[in-house]
Design an enzyme around this catalytic site. Sequence first.
Site, PDB file in Angstrom:
ATOM      1  N   THR A 148      44.678  41.372  47.971  1.00 31.88           N
ATOM      2  CA  THR A 148      44.533  39.060  47.992  1.00 31.88           C
ATOM      3  C   THR A 148      43.132  38.822  48.315  1.00 31.88           C
ATOM      4  O   THR A 148      42.417  39.658  49.510  1.00 31.88           O
ATOM      5  CB  THR A 148      45.575  38.448  48.682  1.00 31.88           C
ATOM      6  OG1 THR A 148      44.763  36.884  48.244  1.00 31.88           O
ATOM      7  CG2 THR A 148      45.883  38.654  49.666  1.00 31.88           C
ATOM      8  N   GLY A 149      42.097  38.247  48.177  1.00 35.13           N
ATOM      9  CA  GLY A 149      40.611  37.564  48.655  1.00 35.13           C
ATOM     10  C   GLY A 149      39.771  37.597  47.308  1.00 35.13           C
ATOM     11  O   GLY A 149      40.027  37.718  45.950  1.00 35.13           O
TER      12      GLY A 149
ATOM     13  N   THR B 116      47.313  33.761  45.937  1.00 40.62           N
ATOM     14  CA  THR B 116      47.327  35.529  44.993  1.00 40.62           C
ATOM     15  C   THR B 116      48.954  35.629  45.705  1.00 40.62           C
ATOM     16  O   THR B 116      49.341  35.542  47.241  1.00 40.62           O
ATOM     17  CB  THR B 116      46.088  36.299  45.469  1.00 40.62           C
ATOM     18  OG1 THR B 116      45.842  35.360  44.366  1.00 40.62           O
ATOM     19  CG2 THR B 116      47.211  37.630  44.761  1.00 40.62           C
TER      20      THR B 116
ATOM     21  N   GLY C 200      38.346  37.771  44.445  1.00 41.90           N
ATOM     22  CA  GLY C 200      38.374  38.990  43.417  1.00 41.90           C
ATOM     23  C   GLY C 200      36.670  40.332  43.192  1.00 41.90           C
ATOM     24  O   GLY C 200      37.006  41.500  42.825  1.00 41.90           O
TER      25      GLY C 200
ATOM     26  N   ARG D 227      37.334  34.320  33.397  1.00 44.19           N
ATOM     27  CA  ARG D 227      36.458  35.032  33.753  1.00 44.19           C
ATOM     28  C   ARG D 227      37.739  35.636  34.343  1.00 44.19           C
ATOM     29  O   ARG D 227      39.189  34.862  34.551  1.00 44.19           O
ATOM     30  CB  ARG D 227      36.378  34.611  35.561  1.00 44.19           C
ATOM     31  CG  ARG D 227      35.828  35.261  36.803  1.00 44.19           C
ATOM     32  CD  ARG D 227      37.519  34.740  37.416  1.00 44.19           C
ATOM     33  NE  ARG D 227      36.817  35.386  39.270  1.00 44.19           N
ATOM     34  CZ  ARG D 227      37.969  35.702  39.753  1.00 44.19           C
ATOM     35  NH1 ARG D 227      39.119  35.103  39.728  1.00 44.19           N
ATOM     36  NH2 ARG D 227      37.749  36.501  41.072  1.00 44.19           N
ATOM     37  N   VAL D 228      38.176  36.971  34.881  1.00 40.98           N
ATOM     38  CA  VAL D 228      38.928  37.392  35.634  1.00 40.98           C
ATOM     39  C   VAL D 228      38.318  38.084  37.003  1.00 40.98           C
ATOM     40  O   VAL D 228      37.624  38.983  36.671  1.00 40.98           O
ATOM     41  CB  VAL D 228      39.191  39.087  34.428  1.00 40.98           C
ATOM     42  CG1 VAL D 228      40.278  39.899  34.819  1.00 40.98           C
ATOM     43  CG2 VAL D 228      40.009  38.188  33.668  1.00 40.98           C
ATOM     44  N   GLY D 229      39.521  38.260  37.345  1.00 37.31           N
ATOM     45  CA  GLY D 229      39.927  38.774  38.933  1.00 37.31           C
ATOM     46  C   GLY D 229      40.205  40.147  39.442  1.00 37.31           C
ATOM     47  O   GLY D 229      39.635  40.664  38.039  1.00 37.31           O
ATOM     48  N   ASP D 230      40.195  40.979  39.993  1.00 35.65           N
ATOM     49  CA  ASP D 230      40.321  41.934  40.692  1.00 35.65           C
ATOM     50  C   ASP D 230      42.318  42.038  40.500  1.00 35.65           C
ATOM     51  O   ASP D 230      42.759  43.764  40.557  1.00 35.65           O
ATOM     52  CB  ASP D 230      40.214  42.486  42.149  1.00 35.65           C
ATOM     53  CG  ASP D 230      41.387  41.379  42.704  1.00 35.65           C
ATOM     54  OD1 ASP D 230      41.182  40.291  43.107  1.00 35.65           O
ATOM     55  OD2 ASP D 230      41.388  41.752  44.287  1.00 35.65           O
TER      56      ASP D 230
HETATM   57  N1  ASP Z   1      41.343  38.024  44.339  1.00 32.77           N
HETATM   58  C1  ASP Z   1      42.480  36.939  43.463  1.00 32.77           C
HETATM   59  C2  ASP Z   1      40.960  36.791  41.982  1.00 32.77           C
HETATM   60  O1  ASP Z   1      39.768  36.466  42.909  1.00 32.77           O
HETATM   61  C3  ASP Z   1      42.077  35.876  44.341  1.00 32.77           C
HETATM   62  C4  ASP Z   1      43.685  35.195  45.706  1.00 32.77           C
HETATM   63  O2  ASP Z   1      43.818  36.563  45.821  1.00 32.77           O
HETATM   64  O3  ASP Z   1      43.502  34.346  45.365  1.00 32.77           O
HETATM   65  O4  ASP Z   1      41.552  36.562  41.367  1.00 32.77           O
END
Ligand code: ASP
Length: 343
Positions: free
Chosen positions: A261-262, A210, A264, A238-241
């Site tokens: 980033t991480g 990300t 989510g 699916r939707v992340g953070d």
């Molecule tokens: N945070 C992002 C998600 O979960 C993934 C990422 O940070 O690489 O969609």
Amino acid sequence: MKKTLYFLCLLLLAGHITVAQTKPDYSRITLVIHGGAGTITRDNMTPEKEKAYTAQLNEALKTGFAILEKGGSSLDAVEATVRVMEDSPLFNAGKGAVFTNEGKNELDAAIMDGKTLKAGAVASVTTIKNPVSAARAVMEQSEHVMLIGAGAEQFAKEKGLEIVNPSYFRTETRYRQLQEIRDREKTKLDHDGGSGSNEHIFTEGHKFGTVGAVALDAYGNVAAATSTGGMTNKRYGRVGDVPIIGAGTYADNNTCAVSATGHGEYFIRSVVAHDIASLMDYKGMSLQEAADEVVMKKLVKRGGEGGVIAVDRHGNIAMPFNSAGMYRGYIKKGKSEVAIYKD
Ligand code: ASP
């Protein structure tokens, strides 16, 4: 006479306040970026790859900082910076995004203005070349905060944003990553007789590419922007953070601007970005203390891997991460640094 004097004082005071707010202070302009956190170690890096990432991060920093140096807004700076990284195939955002289980690239992005507390986001879009600009259009040209899927794409088209064929986002490296994860999944299902949880397969070997940017401009305004393809092998829309305001993206002039980033799901449940701002707001913590509290303590306890970048209105920055590495960098007047690993 007394009344006139009173009004004169009021006028002077108002004048003083306006001057204090509009006088640019170029000594504190700051831009901080990330290009994802995760299992990034020297062992799984080649000198060529390291060079390519470093060059791209520097390019992104240069682009955004040039805007701040010219008196541009933090909002313009974070959008332009994220666009550079979206256009690069190296990062998991825009071109080079990871693949869903169905073999598609579904993108999420958000932007927030710390001055007005306005925000915009798009989720699960597959044809918008620069999702961060679509997020900005949602913020500025609609009455909504988040648009998803086909509706978001129609909106972006109507607003004149660049639309591409979904194949534009495809890179072979990311497609291979999907195949590898699918193979491992199959092995595990065979082994378990199909009953086990696959969460560790979803996350293991995940590179979290990300991208995000936070900035402080010469007028004391902060802004944040984040863009991603999400996580490899994600399913069911699916939707992340990232596009969830307060989880992966947040900005408030009173406290700070944050981009995360991480993994989510953990960042959503911990409302990471807003939690950092709240610790500063309610507990009076410094930016570094607040960011460390959330990323290095709370998230670690809950099992959430990743990191954040953050800047406050004084130009203090924080870039904590609890994973092996995080592509990151910052630029201030006379100082600039790009880093990848922990040490
Ligand atoms: N945070 C992002 C998600 O979960 C993934 C990422 O940070 O690489 O969609």
